[in-house]
Write a protein that holds these residues in place. Structure first.
Motif, PDB file in Angstrom:
ATOM      1  N   ASP A  79     -14.615  25.720 -23.858  1.00 50.33           N
ATOM      2  CA  ASP A  79     -14.005  25.234 -22.616  1.00 50.33           C
ATOM      3  C   ASP A  79     -13.664  26.391 -21.678  1.00 50.33           C
ATOM      4  O   ASP A  79     -12.657  26.364 -20.969  1.00 50.33           O
ATOM      5  CB  ASP A  79     -12.753  24.407 -22.932  1.00 50.33           C
ATOM      6  CG  ASP A  79     -12.249  23.606 -21.727  1.00 50.33           C
ATOM      7  OD1 ASP A  79     -13.078  23.283 -20.863  1.00 50.33           O
ATOM      8  OD2 ASP A  79     -11.038  23.339 -21.653  1.00 50.33           O
ATOM      9  N   GLY A  80     -14.493  27.440 -21.715  1.00 45.67           N
ATOM     10  CA  GLY A  80     -14.276  28.585 -20.847  1.00 45.67           C
ATOM     11  C   GLY A  80     -13.248  29.585 -21.337  1.00 45.67           C
ATOM     12  O   GLY A  80     -12.953  30.569 -20.650  1.00 45.67           O
ATOM     13  N   VAL A  81     -12.688  29.358 -22.527  1.00 45.39           N
ATOM     14  CA  VAL A  81     -11.672  30.256 -23.085  1.00 45.39           C
ATOM     15  C   VAL A  81     -12.377  31.300 -23.948  1.00 45.39           C
ATOM     16  O   VAL A  81     -12.681  31.059 -25.118  1.00 45.39           O
ATOM     17  CB  VAL A  81     -10.622  29.480 -23.902  1.00 45.39           C
ATOM     18  CG1 VAL A  81      -9.572  30.439 -24.461  1.00 45.39           C
ATOM     19  CG2 VAL A  81      -9.964  28.407 -23.049  1.00 45.39           C
ATOM     20  N   VAL A  82     -12.660  32.451 -23.366  1.00 42.77           N
ATOM     21  CA  VAL A  82     -13.352  33.540 -24.059  1.00 42.77           C
ATOM     22  C   VAL A  82     -12.391  34.721 -24.162  1.00 42.77           C
ATOM     23  O   VAL A  82     -11.963  35.280 -23.147  1.00 42.77           O
ATOM     24  CB  VAL A  82     -14.633  33.954 -23.314  1.00 42.77           C
ATOM     25  CG1 VAL A  82     -15.328  35.099 -24.050  1.00 42.77           C
ATOM     26  CG2 VAL A  82     -15.571  32.758 -23.174  1.00 42.77           C
ATOM     27  N   VAL A  83     -12.056  35.091 -25.382  1.00 43.46           N
ATOM     28  CA  VAL A  83     -11.085  36.159 -25.609  1.00 43.46           C
ATOM     29  C   VAL A  83     -11.709  37.501 -25.235  1.00 43.46           C
ATOM     30  O   VAL A  83     -12.805  37.836 -25.675  1.00 43.46           O
ATOM     31  CB  VAL A  83     -10.627  36.177 -27.075  1.00 43.46           C
ATOM     32  CG1 VAL A  83      -9.592  37.276 -27.294  1.00 43.46           C
ATOM     33  CG2 VAL A  83     -10.054  34.824 -27.470  1.00 43.46           C
ATOM     34  N   SER A  84     -10.994  38.264 -24.433  1.00 44.84           N
ATOM     35  CA  SER A  84     -11.465  39.572 -23.995  1.00 44.84           C
ATOM     36  C   SER A  84     -10.843  40.670 -24.855  1.00 44.84           C
ATOM     37  O   SER A  84      -9.708  40.549 -25.311  1.00 44.84           O
ATOM     38  CB  SER A  84     -11.084  39.791 -22.526  1.00 44.84           C
ATOM     39  OG  SER A  84     -11.331  41.127 -22.128  1.00 44.84           O
ATOM     40  N   THR A  85     -11.610  41.735 -25.070  1.00 48.82           N
ATOM     41  CA  THR A  85     -11.091  42.886 -25.819  1.00 48.82           C
ATOM     42  C   THR A  85     -11.257  44.198 -25.049  1.00 48.82           C
ATOM     43  O   THR A  85     -10.837  45.245 -25.537  1.00 48.82           O
ATOM     44  CB  THR A  85     -11.808  43.023 -27.179  1.00 48.82           C
ATOM     45  OG1 THR A  85     -13.220  43.155 -26.957  1.00 48.82           O
ATOM     46  CG2 THR A  85     -11.546  41.814 -28.059  1.00 48.82           C
TER      47      THR A  85
END
Length: 676
Positions: A597-603
């Motif tokens: 749902d567009g929730v992509v964890v960034s690192t």
């Protein structure tokens, strides 16, 4: 946080007899009538699963791919016609908790591998087509090829061995050259997070290096970006550029002048801080200059003025840590040592004495055995533990849980290393020396030895040295604290987390799931109080002082619920694009995940420090289900805008909360229907 047996060893069986039983099942399926085939499949799938779990199992299934398809194993399924298969769907199939789905997907990949190799002349797919398809499958499933376990795999248990194994088998057969550039990008993405445990990264870099020198592998233009990675391990400086071997390099050191030694020190430090990897040659160099010219230690560690001052104040201790804990096999400890000095934590009065104790620690037989099983007998067990301590104190956000459902314990180690390093060292001393840790729950002692058992049925060995020794004890204590709350209403984390993690964990507790029914409860109040406690615009711009334990509902790339997972909220701040983000620690080995749902964890590149993951505040709130707070420091819940709350609520209903809406609310909320 789920209880799986993923770490259990596969039992030894008579492989030939098992394969013969599989052959009999294939014949039985082939000879059965169409309406009866479905009744033959469960036994065949079970036998195929057991074969795949054995050494040589993938090759055995591959050799029988044609017979399996002709017998009707794919008949009536989505796998029946290989020409319409979509590579991106393999990920969800291989990570399915359903054993039959994983097995049939594995059989399908091995069927196409047989086609690609010319072993099976398929009526509808040419070998070139199969080769192209499998290349895409490898590129899409790099996480399985790479070696880091995710939450979905922990939920799978032993099935994850099949998922990972079939991808690795295909890669070996098809050739790494077809995914080498994607693999290099993936390695850099992992290294940006600066994990402590880098064994899998080293293995993949070694594989790339072998591919480059193998005359039978034509990489073409691929792999051009691998040089920095390969040199970081096998030739970071001029004197070891051709990877001469440790003994030859140590001989060269004996004849170097000061200028050459200075150049070596600078080269090693630059490579180490560039990649987060330490070459075995670096360890040999540091041990050499410690005897001959210890003034170069600062340059070899790449220290700033902060680290240099700390080194000078605690010079004797640092020298002993290097002498006792840094060898070519434990070279990675140098990176931890450098970052530990940069943190300046040795200035905290208890830390230096605790490290002296660590150096002199008598390690119990049980801890020695675990270290030897994981790392071997060279160097001695104490060196591995010193290396682990240096790495954990230098990289508190690099702790990983391995392939274990022990995110609570990994989170605790990280929090202590980050916020309370002398307490961490006390835990290590108790576990390594006494083979027992005693903590207290509301004044009652809780012993790791007397506990009935932990969350994990068995702790695997894919951990850093400190976790390897301490986590089995913490896991049993955590589970025992949970059992002490079994008669209390509500979620036991309310009482366990503050007692387990320490005084800095907030005593206030919020949860948006009813424990008895699993349904959502008071979602709006939960979100308003979260904003009021953590969002700078609603809490008086009060920064988070101590890292706080929290729990998230992990979802897959299709936003489907996988399980509950423990994390640490570290800070909330604006990113370089002026977006308010939550920066958090995820012990799940690789924090860069697509939660759908567009929730992509960034690192990286969103203001993250090494080891941090981040999400925009709204997206993070949509996956949050538990948090702690200080009940005496609350913001203004009423000030949170309705539109903002609605966006978060919609994301909850569109993902993990879609099947958790109470019946009396469903008519009003009308969340999207559950997808089939």
């Amino acid at each position: 946080m789920s209880d799986t047996d993923a770490g259990n060893a596969v039992p030894v069986v008579n492989f030939d007899k098992l394969v013969q039983r599989l052959d009999d099942a294939i014949v039985a399926l082939a000879e059965s009538r169409p309406f009866a085939k479905v009744g033959k499949l469960p036994r065949l799938f079970d036998l195929a699963r057991r074969v795949l779990l054995q050494p040589g199992g993938f090759a055995a299934i591959q050799a029988r791919a044609e017979q399996l398809e002709q017998a009707g194993v794919f008949t009536g399924t989505d796998w029946a016609e290989p020409t319409i298969l979509l590579p991106y769907l393999t990920t969800s199939a291989l990570q399915s908790p359903n054993a039959d789905t994983v097995v049939i997907e594995a059989i399908s990949e091995l069927r196409l591998l047989a086609v690609a190799n010319g072993e099976y002349l398929h009526p509808s797919m040419a070998s070139e087509q199969a080769h192209h398809y499998l290349t895409q499958v490898l590129a899409i499933n790099l996480s399985l090829l790479f070696g880091e376990q995710g939450e979905a795999e922990r939920e799978q248990g032993k099935l994850a061995l099949i998922s990972r194994g079939v991808i690795q088998h295909v890669a070996q057969e098809i050739g790494y050259e077809h995914v080498i550039d994607r693999l290099i990008d993936e390695i850099w993405r992992i290294l940006q997070q600066r994990p402590i445990q880098v064994t899998s990264v080293r293995q993949m870099i070694t594989q790339i290096a072998l591919c480059r020198i193998d005359p039978d592998i034509d990489l073409g233009g691929a792999g051009q970006g691998a040089e920095r990675l390969i040199s970081s391990l096998y030739g970071p400086t001029q004197a070891c550029r051709e990877d001469p071997g440790i003994l030859v390099y140590e001989e060269r050191l004996q004849f170097m002048d000061n200028v050459a030694l200075q150049s070596e020190a600078t080269g090693f430090a630059r490579s180490m801080h560039d990649t987060g990897l330490v070459s075995p040659y670096h360890a040999s160099f540091v041990r050499h200059v410690l005897e001959k010219q210890d003034s170069l230690l600062t340059e070899a560690l790449g220290l700033s003025s902060t680290g240099r001052d700390c080194l000078l104040c605690y010079k004797e201790l640092v020298h002993v840590l290097v002498i006792e804990g840094v060898f070519p096999e434990t070279a990675q400890g140098l990176y931890g040592l450098a970052l530990m000095l940069e943190r300046g934590i040795l200035y905290q009065p208890p830390v230096a004495p605790a490290l002296w104790r660590q150096v002199l620690l008598n390690i119990c037989p049980e801890a020695c055995e675990r270290i030897h099983l994981a790392y071997g007998h060279t160097p001695q067990h104490g060196a591995w533990l010193i290396q682990g301590v240096m790495n954990m104190l230098g990289q508190p956000l690099g702790v990983g849980q391995g392939n274990n459902p022990t995110c609570q314990s990994a989170r605790a180690l990280s929090m202590w290393a980050y916020n309370d390093p002398d307490y961490l060292l006390q835990m290590v001393a108790w576990a390594a020396r006494d083979n027992e840790i005693i903590m207290h729950f509301e004044g009652k002692p809780v012993s790791s030895v007397k506990s009935e058992g932990g969350v994990a049925s068995e702790i695997t060995l894919d951990l850093d040295p400190v976790s390897l020794v301490v986590v089995p004890h913490l896991d049993r204590i955590y589970a025992e604290m949970g059992r002490l709350c079994v008669d209390r209403p509500g979620d036991p984390h309310k009482w366990v987390n503050p007692e387990f993690h320490g005084w800095s964990a907030g005593r206030g507790f919020a949860i948006n799931v009813d424990v008895e029914t699993g349904n959502l409860q008071d979602l709006e109040g939960f979100l308003r109080h979260f904003y009021a406690s953590y969002h700078p615009y609603y809490n008086g711009n009060q920064p988070l002082i101590h890292p706080q334990p929290a729990g998230v509902a992990v979802t897959d790339s299709a936003a489907r619920f996988i399980g509950w997972h423990a994390i640490t909220i570290l800070r909330v701040a604006l990113d370089p694009e002026e977006v308010m983000r939550v920066y958090f620690f995820n012990p799940n080995n690789d924090s860069g995940q697509n939660w759908g749902d567009g929730v992509v964890v960034s690192t990286a590149r969103k203001g993250e420090r090494f080891g941090e993951a981040s999400l925009p505040f709204e997206q993070f709130a949509s996956r949050l289900y538990i948090y702690h707070y200080d009940p005496l420091e609350r913001g203004q819940p009423a000030d949170v805008g309705e539109d903002e709350l609605q966006r978060v609520t919609d994301r909850v209903y569109d993902s993990w909360g879609r099947d958790r809406v109470p019946a009396d609310i469903a008519l009003q909320a009308e969340p999207p229907p559950s997808e089939a």
